[in-house]
Design a protein around this motif. Structure first.
Motif, short mmCIF file in Angstrom:
data_model
loop_
_atom_site.label_atom_id
_atom_site.label_comp_id
_atom_site.label_asym_id
_atom_site.label_seq_id
_atom_site.Cartn_x
_atom_site.Cartn_y
_atom_site.Cartn_z
N ASP A 1 0.86 -1.38 -0.11
CA ASP A 1 -0.01 0.11 0.04
C ASP A 1 0.86 1.43 -0.12
O ASP A 1 0.23 2.54 0.19
N LEU A 2 2.31 1.20 -0.18
CA LEU A 2 2.97 2.29 -0.14
C LEU A 2 3.87 2.32 -1.17
O LEU A 2 4.71 1.51 -1.68
N TRP A 3 3.89 3.54 -2.14
CA TRP A 3 4.52 3.82 -3.46
C TRP A 3 4.86 5.20 -3.41
O TRP A 3 4.36 6.05 -3.05
N TYR B 1 12.62 18.87 -9.23
CA TYR B 1 12.67 17.64 -8.82
C TYR B 1 11.49 17.29 -7.54
O TYR B 1 11.67 18.08 -6.73
N THR B 2 10.82 15.97 -7.86
CA THR B 2 9.60 16.05 -7.09
C THR B 2 9.66 14.56 -6.67
O THR B 2 9.99 13.74 -7.30
N VAL B 3 9.11 14.48 -5.57
CA VAL B 3 8.87 13.13 -4.95
C VAL B 3 7.37 13.19 -4.34
O VAL B 3 6.84 13.96 -3.70
N SER B 4 6.66 11.89 -5.09
CA SER B 4 5.22 11.77 -4.55
C SER B 4 5.26 10.41 -3.63
O SER B 4 5.65 9.46 -4.13
N ILE B 5 4.65 10.55 -2.61
CA ILE B 5 4.47 9.43 -1.89
C ILE B 5 2.96 9.02 -1.54
O ILE B 5 2.18 10.04 -1.21
N MET B 6 2.62 7.90 -2.22
CA MET B 6 1.14 7.46 -2.18
C MET B 6 0.91 6.44 -1.22
O MET B 6 1.54 5.46 -1.42
N GLU B 7 -0.25 6.55 -0.34
CA GLU B 7 -0.84 5.33 0.20
C GLU B 7 -1.91 4.91 -0.36
O GLU B 7 -2.99 5.87 -0.75
#
Length: 130
Positions: free
Chosen positions: A73-75, A89-95
Motif C-alpha cells: 500500500d506504499l509507493w 525535482y519532485t517526490v510523490s508518496i502515495m498510500e
C-alpha cells in the motif's frame, strides 16, 4: 490489488498527468483522498478538490518519471515536474487502500549549482561510461 496492478495504475496516472488528461489523471484517487504539500502548508481533501486545484493551475506542466518504487500500500514516485520550462525535482508518496490512493504527499526541490568542494567526488548521471 497486487503490486503489478498498482504499478500499472501509477504509470497510467503519470502518463495522464503529462498529457493533461485531468479525468484519467484522477482515476487513481479515492473519493476522500487527501493531498498534502508540506512546503506550502496546503492540504486538499477529496478527489474532486484535488482535480479542481490542478485544473485551475495556470502553468504548462510536463511530467518525466525517473523511477517508481513500492510494494503493498506504499509507493514512491520520483519525477521531474516542469512548470513553463522550469524543472522541479519532485517526490510523490502515495498510500493506497483497496487499489486507490487515500493519501499523497508531494515534495518539490529546485535544481541548484553543485558545490565546487565536492567536484572531484561526484559524477553526473548520464555522463558515466557504460
Amino acid at each position: 490489488m497486487d503490486d503489478s496492478t498498482i504499478r500499472l495504475a501509477l504509470e497510467r496516472h503519470w502518463a495522464a498527468s503529462d498529457a493533461g488528461d485531468f479525468t484519467a489523471e484522477h482515476d487513481i484517487y479515492a473519493e476522500g483522498a487527501v493531498l498534502d504539500y508540506p512546503q506550502s502548508g496546503e492540504r486538499i481533501r477529496g478527489r474532486a478538490n484535488i482535480r479542481q486545484s490542478r485544473l485551475v493551475q495556470p502553468n504548462t506542466k510536463r511530467f518525466k518519471v525517473r523511477r517508481i518504487i513500492g510494494t503493498g500500500d506504499l509507493w514512491v514516485t520520483e519525477y521531474v515536474l516542469t512548470y513553463d520550462g522550469a524543472p522541479s525535482y519532485t517526490v510523490s508518496i502515495m498510500e493506497f487502500r483497496d487499489g486507490l490512493v487515500v493519501y499523497e504527499t508531494q515534495y518539490f526541490a529546485d535544481p541548484f549549482v553543485p558545490a565546487p568542494s565536492r567536484a572531484d567526488l561526484v559524477e553526473r548521471p548520464g555522463t558515466e561510461a557504460p
